[in-house]
Motif scaffolding. Sequence first.
Motif, PDB file in Angstrom:
ATOM      1  N   GLY A  23     -38.354 -28.551  44.086  1.00 50.68           N
ATOM      2  CA  GLY A  23     -37.685 -27.638  44.997  1.00 50.68           C
ATOM      3  C   GLY A  23     -36.503 -26.923  44.396  1.00 50.68           C
ATOM      4  N   THR A  24     -36.313 -27.020  43.099  1.00 54.57           N
ATOM      5  CA  THR A  24     -35.144 -26.402  42.488  1.00 54.57           C
ATOM      6  C   THR A  24     -35.477 -25.026  41.952  1.00 54.57           C
ATOM      7  OG1 THR A  24     -35.593 -27.331  40.306  1.00 54.57           O
ATOM      8  CG2 THR A  24     -34.263 -28.664  41.786  1.00 54.57           C
ATOM      9  N   THR A  25     -34.439 -24.226  41.816  1.00 55.77           N
ATOM     10  CA  THR A  25     -34.605 -22.921  41.207  1.00 55.77           C
ATOM     11  C   THR A  25     -33.706 -22.856  39.993  1.00 55.77           C
ATOM     12  OG1 THR A  25     -32.864 -21.931  42.540  1.00 55.77           O
ATOM     13  CG2 THR A  25     -35.109 -21.780  43.405  1.00 55.77           C
ATOM     14  N   SER A  26     -34.025 -21.979  39.091  1.00 57.07           N
ATOM     15  CA  SER A  26     -33.240 -21.827  37.879  1.00 57.07           C
ATOM     16  C   SER A  26     -31.966 -21.047  38.185  1.00 57.07           C
ATOM     17  CB  SER A  26     -34.080 -21.092  36.827  1.00 57.07           C
ATOM     18  OG  SER A  26     -33.325 -20.911  35.664  1.00 57.07           O
ATOM     19  N   ASP A  27     -30.814 -21.579  37.772  1.00 57.59           N
ATOM     20  CA  ASP A  27     -29.536 -20.938  38.056  1.00 57.59           C
ATOM     21  C   ASP A  27     -29.342 -19.650  37.281  1.00 57.59           C
ATOM     22  OD1 ASP A  27     -28.839 -22.935  39.803  1.00 57.59           O
ATOM     23  OD2 ASP A  27     -27.830 -24.127  38.275  1.00 57.59           O
ATOM     24  N   ALA A  75     -42.045 -17.761  49.746  1.00 54.73           N
ATOM     25  CA  ALA A  75     -43.109 -18.478  49.040  1.00 54.73           C
ATOM     26  C   ALA A  75     -42.532 -19.624  48.213  1.00 54.73           C
ATOM     27  CB  ALA A  75     -43.885 -17.522  48.143  1.00 54.73           C
ATOM     28  N   LEU A  76     -41.433 -19.363  47.521  1.00 48.62           N
ATOM     29  CA  LEU A  76     -40.816 -20.402  46.695  1.00 48.62           C
ATOM     30  C   LEU A  76     -40.461 -21.603  47.561  1.00 48.62           C
ATOM     31  CD1 LEU A  76     -38.533 -20.269  43.752  1.00 48.62           C
ATOM     32  CD2 LEU A  76     -37.633 -21.424  45.760  1.00 48.62           C
ATOM     33  N   GLN A  77     -39.841 -21.353  48.687  1.00 47.67           N
ATOM     34  CA  GLN A  77     -39.427 -22.445  49.571  1.00 47.67           C
ATOM     35  C   GLN A  77     -40.622 -23.195  50.146  1.00 47.67           C
ATOM     36  OE1 GLN A  77     -36.889 -20.305  52.289  1.00 47.67           O
ATOM     37  NE2 GLN A  77     -35.099 -20.537  50.964  1.00 47.67           N
ATOM     38  N   ALA A  78     -41.684 -22.472  50.462  1.00 45.55           N
ATOM     39  CA  ALA A  78     -42.851 -23.095  51.086  1.00 45.55           C
ATOM     40  C   ALA A  78     -43.732 -23.837  50.080  1.00 45.55           C
ATOM     41  CB  ALA A  78     -43.682 -22.038  51.804  1.00 45.55           C
ATOM     42  N   LEU A  79     -43.857 -23.293  48.861  1.00 48.29           N
ATOM     43  CA  LEU A  79     -44.791 -23.868  47.888  1.00 48.29           C
ATOM     44  C   LEU A  79     -44.189 -24.995  47.050  1.00 48.29           C
ATOM     45  CD1 LEU A  79     -46.432 -20.544  46.654  1.00 48.29           C
ATOM     46  CD2 LEU A  79     -47.413 -22.230  48.234  1.00 48.29           C
ATOM     47  N   ASP A 113     -53.994 -32.781  43.906  1.00 47.25           N
ATOM     48  CA  ASP A 113     -53.264 -34.038  43.682  1.00 47.25           C
ATOM     49  C   ASP A 113     -52.109 -33.913  42.690  1.00 47.25           C
ATOM     50  OD1 ASP A 113     -54.746 -35.505  45.543  1.00 47.25           O
ATOM     51  OD2 ASP A 113     -56.299 -35.950  44.057  1.00 47.25           O
ATOM     52  N   ARG A 114     -51.624 -32.691  42.480  1.00 46.38           N
ATOM     53  CA  ARG A 114     -50.458 -32.480  41.613  1.00 46.38           C
ATOM     54  C   ARG A 114     -49.348 -31.842  42.445  1.00 46.38           C
ATOM     55  NH1 ARG A 114     -54.863 -31.187  38.201  1.00 46.38           N
ATOM     56  NH2 ARG A 114     -54.832 -29.019  38.847  1.00 46.38           N
ATOM     57  N   THR A 115     -48.109 -32.207  42.142  1.00 44.98           N
ATOM     58  CA  THR A 115     -46.965 -31.628  42.846  1.00 44.98           C
ATOM     59  C   THR A 115     -46.600 -30.300  42.193  1.00 44.98           C
ATOM     60  OG1 THR A 115     -46.148 -33.822  43.405  1.00 44.98           O
ATOM     61  CG2 THR A 115     -44.575 -32.001  43.562  1.00 44.98           C
ATOM     62  N   VAL A 116     -46.576 -29.246  42.985  1.00 46.07           N
ATOM     63  CA  VAL A 116     -46.298 -27.904  42.483  1.00 46.07           C
ATOM     64  C   VAL A 116     -44.793 -27.732  42.246  1.00 46.07           C
ATOM     65  CG1 VAL A 116     -46.453 -25.436  42.993  1.00 46.07           C
ATOM     66  CG2 VAL A 116     -48.287 -26.988  43.713  1.00 46.07           C
ATOM     67  N   VAL A 117     -44.451 -27.182  41.088  1.00 45.99           N
ATOM     68  CA  VAL A 117     -43.078 -26.835  40.760  1.00 45.99           C
ATOM     69  C   VAL A 117     -43.014 -25.307  40.758  1.00 45.99           C
ATOM     70  CG1 VAL A 117     -41.251 -26.961  39.018  1.00 45.99           C
ATOM     71  CG2 VAL A 117     -42.785 -28.913  39.369  1.00 45.99           C
ATOM     72  N   THR A 118     -42.058 -24.751  41.497  1.00 42.73           N
ATOM     73  CA  THR A 118     -41.963 -23.297  41.665  1.00 42.73           C
ATOM     74  C   THR A 118     -40.592 -22.808  41.239  1.00 42.73           C
ATOM     75  OG1 THR A 118     -43.382 -23.545  43.595  1.00 42.73           O
ATOM     76  CG2 THR A 118     -42.324 -21.443  43.321  1.00 42.73           C
ATOM     77  N   THR A 119     -40.550 -21.787  40.389  1.00 50.42           N
ATOM     78  CA  THR A 119     -39.287 -21.201  39.947  1.00 50.42           C
ATOM     79  C   THR A 119     -39.412 -19.683  39.943  1.00 50.42           C
ATOM     80  OG1 THR A 119     -39.891 -21.168  37.595  1.00 50.42           O
ATOM     81  CG2 THR A 119     -38.792 -23.152  38.405  1.00 50.42           C
ATOM     82  N   TYR A 120     -38.258 -19.028  39.952  1.00 52.11           N
ATOM     83  CA  TYR A 120     -38.267 -17.581  39.750  1.00 52.11           C
ATOM     84  C   TYR A 120     -38.563 -17.308  38.291  1.00 52.11           C
ATOM     85  CZ  TYR A 120     -36.309 -16.819  44.351  1.00 52.11           C
ATOM     86  OH  TYR A 120     -36.124 -16.770  45.709  1.00 52.11           O
ATOM     87  N   PHE A 121     -39.155 -16.161  38.023  1.00 53.52           N
ATOM     88  CA  PHE A 121     -39.497 -15.767  36.655  1.00 53.52           C
ATOM     89  C   PHE A 121     -39.080 -14.315  36.465  1.00 53.52           C
ATOM     90  CE2 PHE A 121     -42.406 -14.639  33.169  1.00 53.52           C
ATOM     91  CZ  PHE A 121     -42.157 -15.705  32.315  1.00 53.52           C
ATOM     92  N   SER A 122     -38.583 -14.011  35.294  1.00 48.97           N
ATOM     93  CA  SER A 122     -38.101 -12.671  34.989  1.00 48.97           C
ATOM     94  C   SER A 122     -39.209 -11.629  35.100  1.00 48.97           C
ATOM     95  CB  SER A 122     -37.536 -12.652  33.570  1.00 48.97           C
ATOM     96  OG  SER A 122     -37.395 -11.342  33.095  1.00 48.97           O
TER      97      SER A 122
END
Length: 117
Positions: free
Chosen positions: A11-15, A91-95, A102-111
């Motif tokens: 649930g983290t985003t890149s600072d 989407a970031l917050q929801a996904l 069976d894998r935990t999705v990691v979501t970040t912003y991308f340039s």
Amino acid sequence: MGVNAMSMLAGTTSDNLDEGRVLQLLNMVTPEELIDNEDYEEICEDVKEECEKYGSVVEMKVPRPSGGSRQSNGVGKIYIKYDTPDSARKALQALAGRKFADRTVVTTYFSEVNHLT
């Protein structure tokens, strides 16, 4: 990386990246799942359908293994470009932290600049 560490990161985003329109989805697919054309198309359809629940998807990239190498650049990552930063944020917050195969999705912003290359 262990499951607990992945869950904490999910649930983290890149600072160092401002909120933008492009998301990078990690831990959703393996290189092996992207080799077969039918499997690849099905994954793309499933991901796009799910991502469109949060806004209009302008572009989606799912890099595939090439030349027999499973270590090609970006393989195993999915890039989603939304029409607005607000859609990407939803989407970031929801996904983040959701389960996919069976894998935990990691979501970040991308340039967006890197996304175009």
